[in-house]
Scaffold this motif. Structure first.
Motif: not given
Length: 432
Positions: A237-250
């Motif tokens: 994990p890059d940061v605690p909790g991970m980043h988890g951004p809202r991004v689409e497949v592209a």
């Protein structure tokens, strides 16, 4: 095809793989029905405290009521398996003792139950397939090493995110790529305050346990799944909790790459997730600077590189688990297991916790799980989620704080805690 051929041989011999399922909720009953449609396998026994769930599952599979036998002890269960009956028992710990079973699939999601069932199966040299990833991220290193010592198989199941991510990881390495990130889609934004009480109506509409739904909503399940991926691959994990951004497949291939190249990661080699429309898919972001590989990828995929997306747009959970059973029994192979403790999922307070409070477990109202690197978690003396249930607060803990061994008294009498201390000893940590 080798697995299918070997299963056909079992059919011809009138000797299907006899499988025991521990836990017959949504996933366990789904697995039983999947196995029921595979030639060369049969569900020989189901263990669940609510025996009616096992009975209902067998009836759903087409078994006559007269064929279903409720067994209260090992001897009765063994007799039932020998006679070809559909056995149901309330005693999960009887399952590893049954000589008539060739493999056990653990599906309870309860760390302490999973620890005991897996350990006892291994000690009886019986392959065990874990859909209980919560147990695996807590003591998977210990269980895997014990299984190898005993000459049997301990593995997390194919079909869940850890299994399919590991598949993408190996495929990428075998094509000459570097794996920059492994990730999954999460179909909702994390609600850190989710509680079972708030999930009752939605859980009922989905046929789920409210506590399980709460663990999905508060992010614990995602943290667990990606910690298992981390421990099996070495990606972090890059940061605690991970980043988890809202991004689409592209956008995946331009997001989950190092910051130096325009992405969000501080380094290559990470696990993460997206709340865009990715679920139920998993993905790998890979790269290559090799001129010939990039030429081939340009011809085949029209992508310029050096970063590429490998996407599997689905994971099929219990429907894919029988493959892990077949690999374990027929080939003696592991689908995915922890190579080391690279990541830990730790208890983090959902609310202000008063001194003296006894804490609930996964999906409860007291804490959620947050992924950290294993060294970060150990430096903080953070409490792993697998041993968080039943801990007693020794002092007030503010909402949002990582719960540490100084904050609570862990229930060291549980089987999972005992095995966790044995695993800690592998890393040179003192046992309390």
């Amino acid at each position: 095809m080798e697995l299918v051929s070997k299963l056909r041989q079992r059919v011809a011999a009138g000797d299907p793989i006899r499988i025991g399922i521990v836990g017959c909720g949504q996933m366990g009953s789904g697995l039983a029905n999947a196995i029921n449609n595979i030639e060369g396998m049969r569900v020989a026994a189901i263990a669940d405290l609510e025996v009616q769930r096992g009975i209902a599952t067998y009836r759903e599979m087409g078994r006559d009521a007269a064929d279903i036998r409720v067994a209260e002890d090992v001897a009765a269960a063994e007799d039932g398996i020998r006679s070809g009956a559909a056995v149901v028992t309330p005693d999960a710990l009887a399952m590893p003792q049954l000589e008539g079973l060739e493999a056990i699939v653990e599906v309870t999601g309860v760390p302490d139950v999973g620890a005991r069932v897996a350990h006892d199966a291994i000690m009886n040299r019986k392959p065990v397939v874990m859909m209980n990833v919560e147990t695996d991220i807590t003591i998977g290193v210990y269980l895997d090493r014990l299984a190898r010592k005993m000459g049997t198989v301990y593995t997390v199941a194919s079909g869940d995110e850890p299994g399919v991510c590991k598949m993408l990881h190996e495929q990428a390495l075998l094509m000459g790529f570097e794996v920059v990130a492994l990730g999954k889609g999460k179909n909702n934004v994390i609600d850190l305050a989710a509680t079972p009480e708030a999930c009752i109506a939605e859980a009922a509409s989905k046929g789920m346990n409210p506590k399980m739904l709460s663990a999905f909503k508060d992010g614990t399940k995602t943290m667990v799944e990606m910690a298992a991926v981390s421990n099996a691959t070495g990606l972090l994990p890059d940061v605690p909790g991970m980043h988890g951004p809202r991004v689409e497949v592209a956008e995946l291939v331009s997001t989950f790459i190092p910051q130096a190249d325009g992405g969000i990661l501080s380094r290559a080699g990470c696990v993460d997730y997206s709340t865009g429309a990715i679920a139920p898919g998993v993905f790998a972001i890979v790269r290559s600077y090799d001129a010939r590989i990039r030429k081939e990828m340009k011809f085949i995929t029209h992508a310029d590189g050096p970063y590429y997306l490998h996407l599997r747009p689905y994971h099929l959970c219990d429907l894919e688990t029988p493959q892990s059973v077949a690999e374990a029994v027929l080939l003696g192979e592991v689908t995915v297991a922890a190579e080391q403790m690279h990541a830990e999922v730790v208890c983090t307070a959902k609310r202000d916790i008063e001194a003296g409070a006894k804490l609930d477990g996964i999906g409860g109202p007291d804490w959620y799980g947050k992924i950290m690197t294993y060294p970060e978690a150990r430096a903080a003396r953070a409490v792993p989620i697998g041993i968080g249930a039943g801990a007693v607060a020794m002092r007030p803990i503010p909402r949002g704080a990582v719960i540490t061994e100084q904050d609570v008294s862990v229930d060291e009498s549980t089987f999972v805690a005992r095995l966790r201390r044995l695993q800690d000893a592998l890393y040179g940590e003192a046992t309390p």
